[in-house]
Design a protein around this motif. Structure first.
Motif, PDB file in Angstrom:
ATOM      1  N   VAL A 289       0.839  -1.201   0.000  1.00 35.88           N
ATOM      2  CA  VAL A 289       0.000   0.000   0.000  1.00 35.88           C
ATOM      3  C   VAL A 289       0.874   1.250   0.000  1.00 35.88           C
ATOM      4  O   VAL A 289       0.670   2.178  -0.799  1.00 35.88           O
ATOM      5  CB  VAL A 289      -0.972   0.003   1.206  1.00 35.88           C
ATOM      6  N   ALA A 290       1.849   1.280   0.884  1.00 34.98           N
ATOM      7  CA  ALA A 290       2.744   2.440   0.975  1.00 34.98           C
ATOM      8  C   ALA A 290       3.527   2.620  -0.325  1.00 34.98           C
ATOM      9  O   ALA A 290       3.657   3.748  -0.830  1.00 34.98           O
ATOM     10  CB  ALA A 290       3.700   2.276   2.153  1.00 34.98           C
ATOM     11  N   TYR A 291       4.029   1.530  -0.871  1.00 36.79           N
ATOM     12  CA  TYR A 291       4.829   1.570  -2.091  1.00 36.79           C
ATOM     13  C   TYR A 291       4.007   2.100  -3.264  1.00 36.79           C
ATOM     14  O   TYR A 291       4.432   3.004  -3.980  1.00 36.79           O
ATOM     15  CB  TYR A 291       5.353   0.157  -2.387  1.00 36.79           C
ATOM     16  N   ILE A 292       2.816   1.536  -3.439  1.00 38.72           N
ATOM     17  CA  ILE A 292       1.965   1.953  -4.556  1.00 38.72           C
ATOM     18  C   ILE A 292       1.519   3.409  -4.390  1.00 38.72           C
ATOM     19  O   ILE A 292       1.553   4.183  -5.345  1.00 38.72           O
ATOM     20  CB  ILE A 292       0.750   1.006  -4.712  1.00 38.72           C
ATOM     21  N   THR A 293       1.107   3.772  -3.183  1.00 45.75           N
ATOM     22  CA  THR A 293       0.660   5.149  -2.932  1.00 45.75           C
ATOM     23  C   THR A 293       1.760   6.147  -3.269  1.00 45.75           C
ATOM     24  O   THR A 293       1.518   7.157  -3.931  1.00 45.75           O
ATOM     25  CB  THR A 293       0.208   5.316  -1.462  1.00 45.75           C
ATOM     26  N   GLU A 294       2.978   5.818  -2.844  1.00 42.62           N
ATOM     27  CA  GLU A 294       4.108   6.714  -3.110  1.00 42.62           C
ATOM     28  C   GLU A 294       4.436   6.778  -4.593  1.00 42.62           C
ATOM     29  O   GLU A 294       4.591   7.861  -5.163  1.00 42.62           O
ATOM     30  CB  GLU A 294       5.339   6.245  -2.332  1.00 42.62           C
ATOM     31  N   LYS A 295       4.554   5.630  -5.228  1.00 42.19           N
ATOM     32  CA  LYS A 295       4.965   5.592  -6.636  1.00 42.19           C
ATOM     33  C   LYS A 295       3.921   6.207  -7.562  1.00 42.19           C
ATOM     34  O   LYS A 295       4.275   6.835  -8.560  1.00 42.19           O
ATOM     35  CB  LYS A 295       5.269   4.158  -7.079  1.00 42.19           C
TER      36      LYS A 295
ATOM     37  N   GLU B 206       1.887   8.497  -6.615  1.00 40.90           N
ATOM     38  CA  GLU B 206       1.662   9.860  -6.139  1.00 40.90           C
ATOM     39  C   GLU B 206       0.159  10.149  -6.042  1.00 40.90           C
ATOM     40  O   GLU B 206      -0.341  11.147  -6.554  1.00 40.90           O
ATOM     41  CB  GLU B 206       2.366  10.875  -7.040  1.00 40.90           C
ATOM     42  N   LEU B 207      -0.541   9.240  -5.354  1.00 39.80           N
ATOM     43  CA  LEU B 207      -1.982   9.381  -5.199  1.00 39.80           C
ATOM     44  C   LEU B 207      -2.310  10.538  -4.261  1.00 39.80           C
ATOM     45  O   LEU B 207      -1.708  10.668  -3.196  1.00 39.80           O
ATOM     46  CB  LEU B 207      -2.591   8.093  -4.630  1.00 39.80           C
ATOM     47  N   THR B 208      -3.265  11.350  -4.674  1.00 35.08           N
ATOM     48  CA  THR B 208      -3.752  12.390  -3.777  1.00 35.08           C
ATOM     49  C   THR B 208      -4.623  11.711  -2.718  1.00 35.08           C
ATOM     50  O   THR B 208      -5.009  10.548  -2.868  1.00 35.08           O
ATOM     51  CB  THR B 208      -4.607  13.427  -4.536  1.00 35.08           C
ATOM     52  N   THR B 209      -4.961  12.431  -1.682  1.00 36.02           N
ATOM     53  CA  THR B 209      -5.818  11.874  -0.632  1.00 36.02           C
ATOM     54  C   THR B 209      -7.160  11.440  -1.218  1.00 36.02           C
ATOM     55  O   THR B 209      -7.656  10.352  -0.915  1.00 36.02           O
ATOM     56  CB  THR B 209      -6.043  12.918   0.486  1.00 36.02           C
ATOM     57  N   GLU B 210      -7.711  12.281  -2.074  1.00 37.03           N
ATOM     58  CA  GLU B 210      -8.998  11.959  -2.707  1.00 37.03           C
ATOM     59  C   GLU B 210      -8.887  10.724  -3.598  1.00 37.03           C
ATOM     60  O   GLU B 210      -9.747   9.843  -3.559  1.00 37.03           O
ATOM     61  CB  GLU B 210      -9.481  13.158  -3.528  1.00 37.03           C
ATOM     62  N   GLU B 211      -7.825  10.659  -4.390  1.00 35.64           N
ATOM     63  CA  GLU B 211      -7.619   9.490  -5.259  1.00 35.64           C
ATOM     64  C   GLU B 211      -7.450   8.231  -4.416  1.00 35.64           C
ATOM     65  O   GLU B 211      -8.025   7.182  -4.730  1.00 35.64           O
ATOM     66  CB  GLU B 211      -6.382   9.687  -6.139  1.00 35.64           C
ATOM     67  N   ALA B 212      -6.651   8.323  -3.371  1.00 33.96           N
ATOM     68  CA  ALA B 212      -6.388   7.157  -2.518  1.00 33.96           C
ATOM     69  C   ALA B 212      -7.675   6.640  -1.884  1.00 33.96           C
ATOM     70  O   ALA B 212      -7.885   5.423  -1.804  1.00 33.96           O
ATOM     71  CB  ALA B 212      -5.364   7.507  -1.442  1.00 33.96           C
ATOM     72  N   GLN B 213      -8.551   7.547  -1.439  1.00 34.26           N
ATOM     73  CA  GLN B 213      -9.809   7.129  -0.815  1.00 34.26           C
ATOM     74  C   GLN B 213     -10.695   6.354  -1.773  1.00 34.26           C
ATOM     75  O   GLN B 213     -11.429   5.459  -1.363  1.00 34.26           O
ATOM     76  CB  GLN B 213     -10.565   8.352  -0.280  1.00 34.26           C
ATOM     77  N   LYS B 214     -10.634   6.686  -3.048  1.00 32.46           N
ATOM     78  CA  LYS B 214     -11.441   5.980  -4.055  1.00 32.46           C
ATOM     79  C   LYS B 214     -10.699   4.764  -4.625  1.00 32.46           C
ATOM     80  O   LYS B 214     -11.312   3.757  -4.957  1.00 32.46           O
ATOM     81  CB  LYS B 214     -11.810   6.934  -5.196  1.00 32.46           C
ATOM     82  N   PHE B 215      -9.386   4.893  -4.730  1.00 30.71           N
ATOM     83  CA  PHE B 215      -8.553   3.854  -5.351  1.00 30.71           C
ATOM     84  C   PHE B 215      -8.489   2.571  -4.518  1.00 30.71           C
ATOM     85  O   PHE B 215      -8.694   1.477  -5.035  1.00 30.71           O
ATOM     86  CB  PHE B 215      -7.133   4.401  -5.571  1.00 30.71           C
ATOM     87  N   TRP B 216      -8.181   2.708  -3.213  1.00 27.53           N
ATOM     88  CA  TRP B 216      -7.895   1.523  -2.401  1.00 27.53           C
ATOM     89  C   TRP B 216      -9.066   0.559  -2.245  1.00 27.53           C
ATOM     90  O   TRP B 216      -8.849  -0.658  -2.297  1.00 27.53           O
ATOM     91  CB  TRP B 216      -7.275   1.909  -1.063  1.00 27.53           C
ATOM     92  N   PRO B 217     -10.302   1.017  -2.095  1.00 25.54           N
ATOM     93  CA  PRO B 217     -11.396   0.034  -2.044  1.00 25.54           C
ATOM     94  C   PRO B 217     -11.517  -0.777  -3.341  1.00 25.54           C
ATOM     95  O   PRO B 217     -11.742  -1.991  -3.300  1.00 25.54           O
ATOM     96  CB  PRO B 217     -12.646   0.893  -1.811  1.00 25.54           C
ATOM     97  N   ILE B 218     -11.319  -0.119  -4.474  1.00 28.99           N
ATOM     98  CA  ILE B 218     -11.372  -0.819  -5.770  1.00 28.99           C
ATOM     99  C   ILE B 218     -10.204  -1.789  -5.875  1.00 28.99           C
ATOM    100  O   ILE B 218     -10.363  -2.955  -6.253  1.00 28.99           O
ATOM    101  CB  ILE B 218     -11.344   0.195  -6.939  1.00 28.99           C
ATOM    102  N   TYR B 219      -9.016  -1.316  -5.529  1.00 29.96           N
ATOM    103  CA  TYR B 219      -7.816  -2.153  -5.624  1.00 29.96           C
ATOM    104  C   TYR B 219      -7.914  -3.366  -4.698  1.00 29.96           C
ATOM    105  O   TYR B 219      -7.625  -4.493  -5.100  1.00 29.96           O
ATOM    106  CB  TYR B 219      -6.556  -1.339  -5.298  1.00 29.96           C
ATOM    107  N   ASN B 220      -8.325  -3.132  -3.455  1.00 27.53           N
ATOM    108  CA  ASN B 220      -8.405  -4.225  -2.479  1.00 27.53           C
ATOM    109  C   ASN B 220      -9.434  -5.272  -2.888  1.00 27.53           C
ATOM    110  O   ASN B 220      -9.191  -6.477  -2.734  1.00 27.53           O
ATOM    111  CB  ASN B 220      -8.693  -3.685  -1.085  1.00 27.53           C
ATOM    112  N   ALA B 221     -10.570  -4.836  -3.406  1.00 26.23           N
ATOM    113  CA  ALA B 221     -11.592  -5.789  -3.871  1.00 26.23           C
ATOM    114  C   ALA B 221     -11.044  -6.617  -5.031  1.00 26.23           C
ATOM    115  O   ALA B 221     -11.210  -7.841  -5.072  1.00 26.23           O
ATOM    116  CB  ALA B 221     -12.858  -5.043  -4.287  1.00 26.23           C
TER     117      ALA B 221
END
Length: 150
Positions: free
Chosen positions: A35-41, A43-58
């Motif tokens: 999670v940390a690696y992908i978020t950093e690489k 460069e997800l904004t807070t808004e993008e991360a909030q929408k991205f991670w539920p989709i990615y995790n599912a």
């Protein structure tokens, strides 16, 4: 092509950890690092991360489930001597089952990409693929180094 080799290897390595008592801890640690690696690489904004991670995790959970199903279905067949014992009819049925799982994985990936297009840019989606591969390579490298130490 390398991804087709790396991802199953990673899955098998992670599956191998299941025999240890610390499996859940190790899996959670790897997931947190990912999670940390992908978020950093990316460069997800807070808004993008909030929408991205539920989709990615599912997607990640469903993909792991399909891969587990595939491995479970074929591992017993590939023990020494078992392949030779398969009838042509059994081998054909196993092949059909493997193809269905591969097709399901392909369709899952297509849906994942379509879902992500509403959340992050196409460029970041492409970057995600490379980032996942880089993370997996690094994980394999660290596992190998740790084994050499022991």
């Amino acid at each position: 092509m390398k991804t087709k080799i790396i991802i199953p290897i990673i899955f098998l390595l992670i599956s191998a950890f299941s025999f240890s008592q610390n499996h859940k801890e190790k899996r959670e640690k790897v997931k947190a690092l990912k999670v940390a690696y992908i978020t950093e690489k990316l460069e997800l904004t807070t808004e993008e991360a909030q929408k991205f991670w539920p989709i990615y995790n599912a997607f990640d959970d469903e993909q792991a489930e399909l891969r587990y199903e595939k491995m479970k279905a074929i591992l017993d067949r590939f023990k020494p001597g078992n392949v030779e014992k398969l009838s042509e009819k059994e081998a054909s049925a196993l092949l059909v089952q493997m193809e269905k799982i591969e097709e399901s994985l392909y369709n899952l990936r297509k849906k994942f990409i379509k879902d992500l297009q509403n959340v992050i840019s196409a460029k970041k989606i492409i970057k995600l693929k490379k980032t996942e591969e880089d993370f997996n390579r690094e994980l394999i490298k660290q596992i190998r180094e740790k084994r050499k130490e022991n």
